[in-house]
Enzyme design. Structure first.
Site, PDB file in Angstrom:
ATOM      1  N   HIS A 199     -31.347  17.752  87.677  1.00 43.91           N
ATOM      2  CA  HIS A 199     -31.914  16.889  86.658  1.00 43.91           C
ATOM      3  C   HIS A 199     -33.437  16.928  86.827  1.00 43.91           C
ATOM      4  O   HIS A 199     -33.936  16.734  87.943  1.00 43.91           O
ATOM      5  CB  HIS A 199     -31.472  15.434  86.862  1.00 43.91           C
ATOM      6  CG  HIS A 199     -29.995  15.198  86.750  1.00 43.91           C
ATOM      7  ND1 HIS A 199     -29.418  14.672  85.611  1.00 43.91           N
ATOM      8  CD2 HIS A 199     -28.979  15.395  87.629  1.00 43.91           C
ATOM      9  CE1 HIS A 199     -28.101  14.553  85.803  1.00 43.91           C
ATOM     10  NE2 HIS A 199     -27.813  14.973  87.016  1.00 43.91           N
ATOM     11  N   ASP A 239     -30.537  16.902  78.541  1.00 42.31           N
ATOM     12  CA  ASP A 239     -29.327  16.131  78.850  1.00 42.31           C
ATOM     13  C   ASP A 239     -28.913  15.349  77.599  1.00 42.31           C
ATOM     14  O   ASP A 239     -29.746  14.784  76.888  1.00 42.31           O
ATOM     15  CB  ASP A 239     -29.613  15.164  80.011  1.00 42.31           C
ATOM     16  CG  ASP A 239     -28.339  14.607  80.622  1.00 42.31           C
ATOM     17  OD1 ASP A 239     -28.054  14.923  81.794  1.00 42.31           O
ATOM     18  OD2 ASP A 239     -27.621  13.845  79.921  1.00 42.31           O
ATOM     19  N   ASN A 263     -27.086  15.773  92.083  1.00 47.04           N
ATOM     20  CA  ASN A 263     -26.029  14.902  92.587  1.00 47.04           C
ATOM     21  C   ASN A 263     -24.908  15.757  93.166  1.00 47.04           C
ATOM     22  O   ASN A 263     -24.560  16.796  92.605  1.00 47.04           O
ATOM     23  CB  ASN A 263     -25.495  14.017  91.454  1.00 47.04           C
ATOM     24  CG  ASN A 263     -26.557  13.061  90.941  1.00 47.04           C
ATOM     25  OD1 ASN A 263     -27.373  12.554  91.709  1.00 47.04           O
ATOM     26  ND2 ASN A 263     -26.571  12.830  89.636  1.00 47.04           N
ATOM     27  N   HIS A 322     -26.399  21.544  89.160  1.00 44.87           N
ATOM     28  CA  HIS A 322     -27.443  21.337  88.161  1.00 44.87           C
ATOM     29  C   HIS A 322     -28.524  20.444  88.743  1.00 44.87           C
ATOM     30  O   HIS A 322     -28.244  19.559  89.542  1.00 44.87           O
ATOM     31  CB  HIS A 322     -26.886  20.723  86.869  1.00 44.87           C
ATOM     32  CG  HIS A 322     -26.051  19.504  87.092  1.00 44.87           C
ATOM     33  ND1 HIS A 322     -24.742  19.571  87.505  1.00 44.87           N
ATOM     34  CD2 HIS A 322     -26.331  18.180  86.966  1.00 44.87           C
ATOM     35  CE1 HIS A 322     -24.243  18.354  87.617  1.00 44.87           C
ATOM     36  NE2 HIS A 322     -25.188  17.481  87.307  1.00 44.87           N
ATOM     37  N   GLY A 348     -22.526  10.866  92.802  1.00 41.12           N
ATOM     38  CA  GLY A 348     -22.500  10.605  91.360  1.00 41.12           C
ATOM     39  C   GLY A 348     -22.380  11.858  90.517  1.00 41.12           C
ATOM     40  O   GLY A 348     -22.737  11.854  89.338  1.00 41.12           O
ATOM     41  N   GLN A 349     -21.860  12.933  91.105  1.00 37.33           N
ATOM     42  CA  GLN A 349     -21.725  14.178  90.336  1.00 37.33           C
ATOM     43  C   GLN A 349     -20.545  14.080  89.378  1.00 37.33           C
ATOM     44  O   GLN A 349     -19.428  13.756  89.800  1.00 37.33           O
ATOM     45  CB  GLN A 349     -21.516  15.362  91.298  1.00 37.33           C
ATOM     46  CG  GLN A 349     -21.461  16.700  90.577  1.00 37.33           C
ATOM     47  CD  GLN A 349     -21.387  17.892  91.548  1.00 37.33           C
ATOM     48  OE1 GLN A 349     -21.254  17.718  92.758  1.00 37.33           O
ATOM     49  NE2 GLN A 349     -21.469  19.077  90.992  1.00 37.33           N
ATOM     50  N   SER A 350     -20.803  14.347  88.091  1.00 36.46           N
ATOM     51  CA  SER A 350     -19.716  14.283  87.111  1.00 36.46           C
ATOM     52  C   SER A 350     -19.377  15.648  86.531  1.00 36.46           C
ATOM     53  O   SER A 350     -18.319  15.807  85.926  1.00 36.46           O
ATOM     54  CB  SER A 350     -20.081  13.307  85.980  1.00 36.46           C
ATOM     55  OG  SER A 350     -21.223  13.757  85.292  1.00 36.46           O
TER      56      SER A 350
HETATM   57  P1  AMP Z   1     -24.126  14.559  87.032  1.00 38.97           P
HETATM   58  O1  AMP Z   1     -23.596  13.184  86.739  1.00 38.97           O
HETATM   59  O2  AMP Z   1     -25.217  14.611  88.052  1.00 38.97           O
HETATM   60  O3  AMP Z   1     -22.999  15.524  87.317  1.00 38.97           O
HETATM   61  O4  AMP Z   1     -24.837  15.022  85.708  1.00 38.97           O
HETATM   62  C1  AMP Z   1     -24.162  15.584  84.631  1.00 38.97           C
HETATM   63  C2  AMP Z   1     -25.051  15.398  83.440  1.00 38.97           C
HETATM   64  O5  AMP Z   1     -24.591  16.256  82.420  1.00 38.97           O
HETATM   65  C3  AMP Z   1     -25.068  13.984  82.880  1.00 38.97           C
HETATM   66  O6  AMP Z   1     -26.390  13.466  82.926  1.00 38.97           O
HETATM   67  C4  AMP Z   1     -24.566  14.162  81.451  1.00 38.97           C
HETATM   68  O7  AMP Z   1     -25.224  13.325  80.534  1.00 38.97           O
HETATM   69  C5  AMP Z   1     -24.858  15.626  81.194  1.00 38.97           C
HETATM   70  N1  AMP Z   1     -24.023  16.263  80.200  1.00 38.97           N
HETATM   71  C6  AMP Z   1     -22.660  16.228  80.116  1.00 38.97           C
HETATM   72  N2  AMP Z   1     -22.246  16.950  79.071  1.00 38.97           N
HETATM   73  C7  AMP Z   1     -23.356  17.450  78.474  1.00 38.97           C
HETATM   74  C8  AMP Z   1     -23.581  18.275  77.335  1.00 38.97           C
HETATM   75  N3  AMP Z   1     -22.585  18.743  76.580  1.00 38.97           N
HETATM   76  N4  AMP Z   1     -24.866  18.582  77.022  1.00 38.97           N
HETATM   77  C9  AMP Z   1     -25.891  18.122  77.768  1.00 38.97           C
HETATM   78  N5  AMP Z   1     -25.743  17.356  78.854  1.00 38.97           N
HETATM   79  C10 AMP Z   1     -24.496  17.013  79.202  1.00 38.97           C
END
Ligand code: AMP
Length: 114
Positions: A102, A30, A87, A100, A93-95
């Site tokens: 973690h 990450d 998430n 995926h 909290g999914q962004s």
């Molecule tokens: P979530 O908030 O559960 O959707 O997790 C998305 C994760 O993706 C976050 O922890 C970010 O830090 C990670 N993330 C976003 N862009 C990248 C990237 N280019 N390389 C690695 N991790 C990333």
């Protein structure tokens, strides 16, 4: 499903620190680690979230569990323990809208999460 940053990582259009790859899955560090070990395990197939998984994806999900196990061994957190989180949606909290997992470890993790 719209493109996400993870689609670009899968296609190697943007860099990532990849720790595991096979035909179905990818695992990479990450970019904003929340623990000494913080790896994301994703399927190459773009599924939005766990809420969007269907019966046809069951074998793939099983495979991802095995990849998580392998990554944990590889990064030497299998004996001390680790946490696996996915998430889902806004309140989860999914962004990034590409399912995926973690994988967090390398320190003692508190519970409950915030
Ligand atoms: P979530 O908030 O559960 O959707 O997790 C998305 C994760 O993706 C976050 O922890 C970010 O830090 C990670 N993330 C976003 N862009 C990248 C990237 N280019 N390389 C690695 N991790 C990333």
């Amino acid at each position: 499903m719209p493109e996400t940053v993870f689609s670009k990582i899968i296609r190697k259009e943007i860099p990532a620190k990849i720790v595991y790859e096979d035909d179905l899955a990818l695992a990479f560090h990450d970019v904003h680690p929340q623990a000494p070990v913080h790896v994301l395990v994703i399927p190459k197939q773009p599924i939005q979230s766990l809420a969007h998984v269907s019966e046809a994806d069951v074998a793939l999900l099983g495979h991802l569990q095995r990849v998580i196990q392998q990554v944990a061994r590889q990064l030497q957190i299998d004996e001390t323990g680790y946490r696996v989180v996915t998430n889902i949606g806004r309140d989860g909290g999914q962004s990034v809208d590409h399912i995926h997992y973690h994988v967090l470890g390398g320190r003692s993790l508190s519970w409950p999460p915030g």
